[in-house]
Design a protein around this motif. Structure first.
Motif, short mmCIF file in Angstrom:
data_model
loop_
_atom_site.label_atom_id
_atom_site.label_comp_id
_atom_site.label_asym_id
_atom_site.label_seq_id
_atom_site.Cartn_x
_atom_site.Cartn_y
_atom_site.Cartn_z
N ALA A 120 2.40 6.75 -6.76
CA ALA A 120 1.36 7.59 -7.34
C ALA A 120 1.82 9.04 -7.40
CB ALA A 120 0.07 7.48 -6.53
N GLU A 121 2.65 9.43 -6.45
CA GLU A 121 3.14 10.80 -6.41
C GLU A 121 4.38 10.99 -7.28
OE1 GLU A 121 1.91 13.57 -5.51
OE2 GLU A 121 0.20 12.36 -4.91
N ASP A 122 5.23 10.00 -7.26
CA ASP A 122 6.53 10.17 -7.88
C ASP A 122 6.97 8.84 -8.48
OD1 ASP A 122 9.06 10.88 -8.60
OD2 ASP A 122 9.45 12.02 -6.77
N LEU A 133 8.96 -1.42 -5.55
CA LEU A 133 8.87 -2.82 -5.94
C LEU A 133 9.80 -3.67 -5.07
CD1 LEU A 133 7.12 -3.91 -8.14
CD2 LEU A 133 9.08 -3.99 -9.64
N LEU A 134 10.97 -3.11 -4.84
CA LEU A 134 11.97 -3.84 -4.08
C LEU A 134 11.53 -4.03 -2.63
CD1 LEU A 134 14.86 -4.73 -4.92
CD2 LEU A 134 15.57 -3.04 -3.27
N GLY A 186 1.31 4.15 -2.88
CA GLY A 186 1.08 5.55 -2.52
C GLY A 186 2.23 6.43 -2.96
N ALA A 187 3.44 5.98 -2.67
CA ALA A 187 4.60 6.79 -3.04
C ALA A 187 4.74 6.88 -4.56
CB ALA A 187 5.87 6.19 -2.42
N VAL A 226 9.04 -6.82 -2.09
CA VAL A 226 9.43 -8.22 -2.10
C VAL A 226 10.27 -8.61 -0.87
CG1 VAL A 226 9.37 -8.41 -4.58
CG2 VAL A 226 11.53 -7.91 -3.46
N ILE A 227 10.58 -7.62 -0.02
CA ILE A 227 11.42 -7.94 1.13
C ILE A 227 10.83 -9.06 2.00
CG2 ILE A 227 12.33 -7.03 3.30
CD1 ILE A 227 13.92 -5.49 1.56
N PHE A 232 9.87 6.37 -7.45
CA PHE A 232 9.82 5.39 -6.37
C PHE A 232 9.49 3.99 -6.88
CE2 PHE A 232 9.18 9.25 -3.83
CZ PHE A 232 10.15 9.04 -2.88
N LYS A 292 8.36 17.00 -2.36
CA LYS A 292 8.35 17.86 -3.54
C LYS A 292 8.04 19.32 -3.22
CE LYS A 292 5.71 15.05 -6.03
NZ LYS A 292 4.97 14.59 -7.19
N ALA A 308 -0.78 3.25 5.71
CA ALA A 308 0.46 3.14 4.94
C ALA A 308 0.36 3.89 3.61
CB ALA A 308 0.79 1.67 4.69
N TYR A 309 -0.75 3.69 2.91
CA TYR A 309 -0.89 4.29 1.58
C TYR A 309 -0.84 5.81 1.65
CZ TYR A 309 -2.99 5.74 -2.78
OH TYR A 309 -3.24 6.36 -3.97
N ARG A 323 17.53 -7.66 -4.90
CA ARG A 323 17.39 -7.66 -3.45
C ARG A 323 18.64 -8.22 -2.79
NH1 ARG A 323 14.36 -9.78 1.32
NH2 ARG A 323 16.23 -10.59 2.28
N ALA A 346 0.84 -1.20 0.00
CA ALA A 346 0.00 0.00 0.00
C ALA A 346 0.87 1.25 0.00
CB ALA A 346 -0.91 -0.01 1.22
N ALA A 347 1.91 1.22 0.83
CA ALA A 347 2.79 2.39 0.91
C ALA A 347 3.52 2.59 -0.41
CB ALA A 347 3.79 2.20 2.05
N ALA A 348 3.97 1.49 -1.00
CA ALA A 348 4.72 1.61 -2.25
C ALA A 348 3.83 2.22 -3.34
CB ALA A 348 5.23 0.24 -2.69
N ALA A 407 2.57 7.25 2.90
CA ALA A 407 3.64 7.20 1.90
C ALA A 407 3.39 8.27 0.85
CB ALA A 407 3.69 5.82 1.26
N ARG A 408 2.13 8.45 0.52
CA ARG A 408 1.81 9.43 -0.51
C ARG A 408 2.11 10.86 -0.06
NH1 ARG A 408 -2.92 8.79 -4.93
NH2 ARG A 408 -2.24 10.61 -6.08
N GLY A 454 11.14 1.69 -8.60
CA GLY A 454 12.15 0.68 -8.30
C GLY A 454 12.20 0.36 -6.82
N LYS A 455 12.30 1.41 -6.02
CA LYS A 455 12.39 1.20 -4.58
C LYS A 455 11.15 0.53 -4.03
CE LYS A 455 15.68 4.69 -3.36
NZ LYS A 455 15.92 6.04 -2.97
N ALA A 490 5.80 11.51 0.02
CA ALA A 490 6.34 11.80 -1.31
C ALA A 490 5.97 13.22 -1.72
CB ALA A 490 5.81 10.80 -2.33
#
Lengths: 74, 657, 339
Positions: A40-42, A50-51, A37-38, A54-55, A45, C22, C10-11, B627, A33-35, C14-15, A47-48, C18
Motif C-alpha cells: 500500500a505504501e510502495d 507476493l513471494l 501493508g507494505a 507463498v513461502i 514491494f 521513504k 503485521a499490516y 521461489r 497482512a504485512a505484504a 509493514a506499512r 514482487g517481494k 515502508a
C-alpha cells in the motif's frame, strides 16, 4: 486393495492436504497482512510481498506430495 | 554474463571555472556514477549549487503548482521540443500562464462562493412559501418582535396567557407546520422562553430580502443559472489552456529538471575555495570516451585519473551485463537484491531454470499458447520497464510450456494423443498415438507416471541445489579463501551427495522391507561422505549448525512442488472438462444428448473453469518457480547488497538537446 | 477470528516500515545547508511532500509554502496512520497523537496572548490530533483568551484549561500533565506494556529537558517540581524532587547514575548550552525508539518509532529553512538538527 482400505487411503490423502492447508493458511495470514501493508505504501514491494506470501505454501506442497504418494504410489 | 560490468574508478579535478563545462559534458555522456562526497573537512567541503539553481527551482515550483491546478497528465509527446529555444521563452511563458490560470481560478472561487450564497438564500426563502406574507412584512418594526420557525404544538393558548396583543400566522412547508408570530417587544423575552421550552421548535431566520417569496425565488434561480453558466465557461477556458499548454508544461518541466540536476551536481562534489573534485565510477570500456570528451570541452585543463587501487566492494556500483534474451531476468535478480561486485550474477542461470520449472509445472499446449499471446500484448503495450521485462519472461516460459504440453500430451486438459489410461483407451484431439522420441513414448501422462516424475523433480532439485553450492564455493573462495569455502560450502556438497547416495539405497530397502545391505559400497561411501561433511561443517560453523541439516532435506523435497503444482493445474483442467463434457455437453456419451441449453451451460462451465485455471496457471507456476530460485537456489551462494549503477544524466522524453 | 498478537500488528507495522524507508535520508541534510529555500522546497516537492507542495504552491510562496507544506504533510501522514490502523493499534495511536491537540491549543493560546494574527497562528497549527483544522480556524477567530478557552469546553482538555488565571505557563503545564496522565491511563487500560515503557521513557526525557531549562534559568525547587510530569521510567518522583533541589553542577553529576547520561556525557563540558542538550536528548529518544522497535518488531513500537522519526524530519527541515531565512550561520543551524 479392498474397498475399505482404498477408502481409508483416500481419507488419509484428503487429511494430508486439508490439514496442511489449514497450517499454511495460519502461517500466511500475518505475512499476507504485512505484504499488503507494505504494498500500500510502495508498489515496489509487490514482487517481494507476493513471494513472501507463498513461502508457507511449502507445507501444503508437502501435504500434496504425501497425498499423491498415497494415491498413486501405494 | 555471470559477472557485473567491470568498473573503473575516476577522479576528476579542476579549477572552479571549469566546473560548469565539466558538468554539462558529464551530463551529456550519461555514464559517470558519482560517489557523493560526504566527509567534510577543513580543506574540502560539499560544493554549492550553481548560481541559477535557486531560480530554476522557483520556476519549477510555479510550473508544478500550475500543472497541479490544471490537472496536466503525463503523456507521450507529439514531438520533442528543442531545448535550444525553450529557455528564451520559459520565463515569460510561465508568468503569462500563471496570470491566466490564477486569475481564472480566483474567478471560479468567487463565483462558487456567490452560488453558495444564493443557494443558501433559496433554501432560507422556501419555508416562507407557506406563509401568506411578503418578506418585507417580517422586518422593520420598532415595537414588534417577530418569531418565525417550525413548530408542531399549538402554542396559541400559552401565548395568550402571556399577552393578548399578538398575531399568529400559521402555514405548512414540506408537511411541517410553520408559524410567524408578532408580539410587542415588551413580551419578547417571555415568548422566547416559552418557545425554547417547546421541543419541536426550530427557528429559521428571515432572509434580508424584500418582496414576494415566489418572485424572489424566480430571480435567484435565474441568477444562479447565469453564474453556473459563467462557471462552466471559465472551466472550459481552463480546459483549453490545459490542452494548449500541456506539452509546453511537460517540456519545460523536463528542461528545468535537467538544468536543476546540472546546477545541483556540485552538492555531490568536494570543493575547496578554488577547486573541485568529482569522485565516481565508469564502466571500464567507457573510460577513454569520458576522458577525451572531457579534455575537449575544457581545453585539456581538467585533471582526470583512473584509479586502480582497491576500493571497498560495496562502493562499486553494479551494472548487470547479460546477453539480450537473459536481460529481462535481471529484473528477478534486482527484485531479490543487487549482487555485490565480486559476486556471480545469476541472471543467465535463472534464464534457463525459471522458464524450465515454469514449463514443467504448467505443461499444457492450450494454456501455453494463450499465455504467450497475453505476454505479446503486454510487451507491445509497455515498451520498457518492469512490465516489459515481465512480459518477455512470461513469453519465454509460455513457449517452453507449449513444448512440455506436447510431451505431456495436454491441450486445456484434454488429451492430445490417443493414450491408454488405467487399461482404458482415451482418444486424443489429434486422433493419433503419440510418437516415440529418443526412446520415450510421448505422451508422458502426468497422472500415470507420478512416481517417476516425482523422482525426476527431486533429481532436478538436487542438481539445482548442488549448482548453488558450487557457485557459493566459488564466491567464498574469492572473498575469504579456499579453506572457508570448504568449511562453508564444501561440507554441504558432501552432505548432499553422501546423503542422496545413502537414501537412494535405503529407501528401496525400506519399501520392500528387506535388510539394508551394509556392505554396499555406494551406501557405505555415501554415509562416509556425509559424515565427513558434517564434521567439516561443525568445525567451520560450530555445533549449532547441525540444526541446519534438516533444512537441506526440506530444500530438496521442496522441488516436489514442480510436480505438485503441475498436477493440481492439470487436475483442475481435467475436472472442468469431465464436468462439462460428461454432464452437460455429452451426457451418456451422446453429443448434445441433453439438449442445446444444457450444452451451453457446459460451454460456460468450460470457459469460466479454464479462465480461472489460466490465471492460476500464470500465478502459481510463476511464483513457485521464482521461489525455488530465491529460497532454495540463491540462499546457497547469493548475498547481494550491491549499489546500483545510476549514471549522472537524464533520459529525455519531451525535449532534445 | 482470533488473530494472534503478531498478525494483528503485521499490516500496520509493514506499512510504517515502508513509510520509514521513504523518509529523507540523513546524508541529505548537509546538502540542504548548501541549498537555497526554493531548492529545498523543490527537493521535498519531489519526495513524499509532492502533493502538499504542488497543491499549496498556488496559495503560498517561499517559506510560507514550505511551512504549510510541512504541517499539512505531517498532519495528513499522522491522520493516515489513524485511518489505516485497527483495534488496539488504532486506539493507542489516536491517544498518542492527542499531543498535537495539546500543541494546537497551546499555539492558539500563545498566539492570542501575544496578539498574533489569525494567519500567523494557523501557520503553526498541525491538525494531526482529534481537533479538526476547520474547528480550529473558527476558534482562532475568537478575540479573547477566555473566549478561546470557552470554545474548548466540550473537549477532554477543558479540565486543564478552566483554571486559567492569567498565567499561560500554568495552563500549558497542566495541559502536558493531563495529556500524559490520560495517556498512561489509556495504556494501562489496554494492558500494552511496551507502549507504557516507551511512554515512560518519553516522560523522562521531557522532564530532563525541563530540569535543564529551569536550572539554567535559576528557578527554585518548588517551581521546578510544579512543572515536572509524574510517571517517568527511571526518574521517579523522589528522584525528581532530589534533582530539583540541587545546584546545576550537582544536578549534572547526579545524572551520571541514570542511563540517559550516556546520551550527554561526551558533551559534559558544554552542558551549559541548551541546544546541545536538547538535540542530544531528542537523538537519544530517536535511537531508543528505533532500537526497541527492532526488539519487538510486531508491536506498537515500530509505529511510535515512525511517528517520532517523521516528527523529527519535519522539525529538522523547519529548522534549516527558518535558519536560512534569518541568515543564521550554517554551523549553528547544524547544531540544532537532530541527526
Amino acid at each position: 486393495m479392498d474397498p475399505t482400505q482404498a477408502g481409508m487411503v483416500a481419507v488419509g490423502a484428503g487429511l494430508a492436504v486439508g490439514l496442511a492447508g489449514i497450517g499454511a493458511g495460519l502461517g500466511e495470514q500475518a505475512i499476507g497482512a504485512a505484504a499488503v501493508g507494505a504494498m500500500a505504501e510502495d508498489e515496489k514491494f509487490f514482487g517481494k510481498g507476493l513471494l513472501m506470501t507463498v513461502i508457507p505454501e511449502s507445507i501444503v506442497i508437502f501435504g500434496l506430495v504425501v497425498a499423491l504418494i498415497l494415491l498413486f504410489v501405494f | 554474463m555471470l559477472k557485473p560490468t567491470k568498473m573503473t574508478r575516476v577522479m576528476i579535478a579542476g579549477t572552479k571555472d571549469l566546473m560548469e563545462p565539466a558538468i554539462s559534458t558529464l551530463h551529456r555522456l550519461n555514464v559517470l556514477h558519482i560517489s557523493d562526497y560526504s566527509e567534510e573537512n577543513e580543506d574540502f567541503k560539499i560544493g554549492r549549487p550553481l548560481k541559477n539553481a535557486s531560480r530554476l527551482s522557483e520556476h519549477l515550483l510555479s510550473l508544478r503548482a500550475i500543472s497541479n491546478q490544471l490537472g496536466v497528465k503525463e503523456k507521450e509527446p507529439a514531438l520533442k521540443q528543442s531545448s535550444g529555444e525553450l529557455p528564451s521563452r520559459i520565463d515569460e511563458k510561465i508568468s503569462e500562464l500563471q496570470k491566466e490560470v490564477s486569475s481564472r481560478f480566483d474567478d471560479l472561487r468567487s463565483i462558487e462562493f456567490k452560488i453558495k450564497e444564493k443557494e443558501d438564500l433559496v433554501s432560507s426563502i422556501k419555508p416562507f412559501f407557506g406563509l401568506p406574507l411578503s418578506l418585507d412584512d417580517y422586518e422593520g418594526y420598532e415595537t414588534l418582535k417577530v418569531f418565525t420557525g417550525y413548530i408542531d404544538a399549538d402554542i396559541e393558548p400559552n401565548i395568550s396567557r402571556i399577552t393578548d396583543k399578538y398575531e399568529l400566522i400559521t402555514g405548512e412547508h414540506e408537511k411541517r407546520k410553520i408559524f410567524a408570530l408578532f408580539v410587542p417587544v415588551a413580551f419578547a423575552d417571555d415568548v422566547q422562553k416559552l418557545l425554547q421550552e417547546e421541543r419541536t421548535y426550530v427557528e429559521f431566520k428571515v432572509p434580508g430580502l424584500k418582496g414576494n417569496p415566489p418572485v424572489l425565488l424566480d430571480e435567484l434561480t435565474k441568477e444562479i443559472a447565469i453564474l453556473k453558466e459563467k462557471h462552466a465557461s471559465i472551466k472550459s477556458e481552463l480546459e483549453n489552456i490545459r490542452k494548449e499548454y500541456s506539452e509546453f508544461i511537460m517540456a519545460a518541466d523536463e528542461y528545468l529538471s535537467v538544468e536543476t540536476q546540472k546546477a545541483e551536481a556540485p552538492l555531490r562534489f568536494a570543493t575547496s575555495p578554488n577547486a573541485f573534485i568529482i569522485d565516481g565510477w565508469v564502466p571500464s570500456r567507457k573510460y577513454d570516451e569520458i576522458e577525451s570528451e572531457l579534455q575537449k570541452s575544457t581545453g585539456g585543463l581538467v585533471y582526470l585519473t583512473g584509479l586502480e587501487e582497491e576500493a571497498k566492494e560495496e562502493e562499486i556500483p553494479i551494472e548487470l551485463e547479460n546477453p539480450g534474451p537473459a536481460k529481462p531476468f535481471e529484473l528477478l535478480i534486482n527484485t531479490f537484491a543487487t549482487p555485490k561486485y565480486g559476486e556471480i550474477d545469476p541472471a543467465s542461470l535463472v534464464f534457463i531454470t525459471f522458464p524450465l520449472f515454469y514449463a514443467i509445472m504448467l505443461g499444457d499446449v492450450g494454456y501455453g499458447i494463450l499465455i504467450a499471446g497475453i505476454a505479446v500484448v503486454i510487451k507491445n503495450k509497455f515498451k520498457s520497464g518492469g512490465l516489459n521485462a515481465l512480459a518477455l519472461i512470461l513469453f519465454l516460459s509460455a513457449v517452453l510450456s507449449i513444448l512440455l504440453g506436447v510431451i505431456y500430451g495436454e491441450f486445456f486438459g484434454f488429451p492430445l494423443f490417443n493414450v491408454e489410461v488405467k487399461g482404458e483407451m482415451e482418444y486424443g484431439l489429434l486422433g493419433i498415438a503419440g510418437p516415440a522420441i529418443a526412446g520415450i513414448h510421448i505422451p508422458v501422462h502426468r497422472f500415470e507416471s507420478v512416481q517417476s516424475l516425482l523422482l525426476i523433480t527431486l533429481l532436478i532439485g538436487i542438481v539445482h541445489i548442488f549448482l548453488g553450492l558450487v557457485l557459493g564455493f566459488r564466491n567464498i573462495t574469492i572473498e575469504h579463501g579456499l579453506k572457508h569455502a570448504i568449511y562453508e560450502k564444501g561440507s554441504w556438497m558432501m552432505i548432499l551427495l553422501g546423503g542422496v547416495a545413502a537414501i537412494a539405497k535405503l529407501m528401496p530397502a525400506l519399501m520392500s522391507k528387506l535388510p539394508v545391505q551394509s556392505s554396499d559400497p555406494v551406501f557405505v561411501g555415501g554415509v562416509g561422505l556425509a559424515v565427513i561433511g558434517i564434521i567439516l561443517l561443525i568445525k567451520g560453523e560450530g555445533f549449532i549448525s547441525i540444526m541446519e541439516i534438516p533444512t537441506l532435506l526440506s530444500n530438496v523435497l521442496s522441488y516436489a512442488r514442480i510436480l505438485a503444482i503441475g498436477l493440481s493445474s492439470a487436475g483442475i483442467a481435467l475436472a472442468v472438462n469431465t464436468l462439462s463434457m460428461k454432464l452437460f455437453i455429452r451426457p451418456d456419451g451422446v453429443l448434445l444428448g441433453g439438449g442445446i441449453g444444457l450444452a451451453l451451460v457446459g460451454v460456460l462451465i468450460l470457459l469460466i473453469g479454464h479462465l480461472i485455471n489460466l490465471l492460476l496457471g500464470i500465478l502459481g507456476p510463476g511464483l513457485h518457480s521464482l521461489r525455488l530460485q530465491y529460497v532454495e537456489f540463491f540462499t546457497k551462494f547469493y548475498e547481494g547488497g550491491g549499489n546500483k549503477y545510476v549514471p549522472f544524466g537524464y533520459n529525455r522524453k519531451y525535449t532534445e538537446e | 477470528m482470533g488473530a494472534s498478537d503478531g498478525a494483528k500488528y503485521a499490516y500496520i507495522v509493514a506499512r510504517v516500515r515502508a513509510m520509514k524507508g521513504k523518509l529523507i535520508p540523513r546524508d541529505m541534510y548537509p546538502k540542504f545547508l548548501n541549498m537555497e529555500i526554493p531548492e529545498i522546497t523543490r527537493f521535498i516537492g519531489e519526495s513524499e511532500y509532492k502533493n502538499d507542495v504542488d497543491e499549496l504552491g498556488k496559495k503560498y510562496r517561499g517559506t510560507d509554502l514550505f511551512e504549510h507544506a510541512l504541517n499539512q504533510n505531517l498532519a495528513l501522514t499522522y491522520r493516515k496512520l489513524i485511518d489505516v490502523s485497527q483495534n488496539e493499534a488504532n486506539f493507542l495511536i489516536t491517544e498518542y497523537l492527542r499531543s498535537f491537540d495539546i500543541w494546537n491549543i497551546k499555539t492558539v493560546l500563545r498566539g492570542k496572548f501575544s496578539g498574533a494574527s489569525e494567519e500567523e497562528i494557523l501557520e503553526d497549527v498541525i491538525s494531526a490530533g482529534q481537533l479538526r483544522y476547520r474547528d480550529l480556524t473558527e476558534i482562532v477567530k475568537i478575540g479573547t483568551i477566555e473566549g478561546v478557552i470557552a470554545a474548548f469546553a466540550k473537549t477532554p482538555y477543558y479540565p486543564a484549561l478552566e483554571g486559567y488565571k492569567g498565567v499561560l505557563a500554568d495552563v500549558e503545564n497542566s495541559l502536558d500533565k493531563l495529556y500524559y496522565s490520560n495517556l498512561i491511563k489509556a495504556a494501562s487500560a489496554s494492558g500494552n506494556k511496551l507502549f507504557l515503557k516507551f511512554l515512560r521513557t518519553e516522560i523522562d526525557l521531557k522532564n530532563l529537558k525541563i530540569l535543564f531549562r529551569m536550572k539554567r534559568a535559576g528557578m527554585e525547587r518548588d517551581e521546578i517540581i510544579k512543572m515536572l510530569i509524574p510517571g517517568g521510567m527511571e526518574l521517579k518522583e523522589n528522584d525528581l524532587g532530589r534533582l530539583s533541589a540541587m545546584s546545576f553542577s550537582e544536578f549534572v553529576r547526579a545524572l551520571e547514575e541514570f542511563s540517559y547520561w550516556k546520551a550527554i556525557s561526551d558533551i559534559s563540558a558544554e552542558l551549559g548550552s541548551l541546544i546541545h542538550i536538547e538535540t542530544r536528548l531528542d537523538k537519544y529518544g530517536l535511537v531508543y525508539a528505533s532500537s526497541i522497535s527492532y526488539y519487538y518488531p510486531l508491536s506498537i513500537l515500530p509505529v511510535l518509532d515512525y511517528i517520532l522519526s517523521k516528527k523529527i524530519e519535519v522539525d529538522n527541515l523547519r529548522i534549516i529553512v527558518r535558519g536560512k531565512e534569518t541568515n543564521l550561520p550554517e554551523d549553528i543551524i547544524k547544531a540544532h538538527l537532530v541527526m
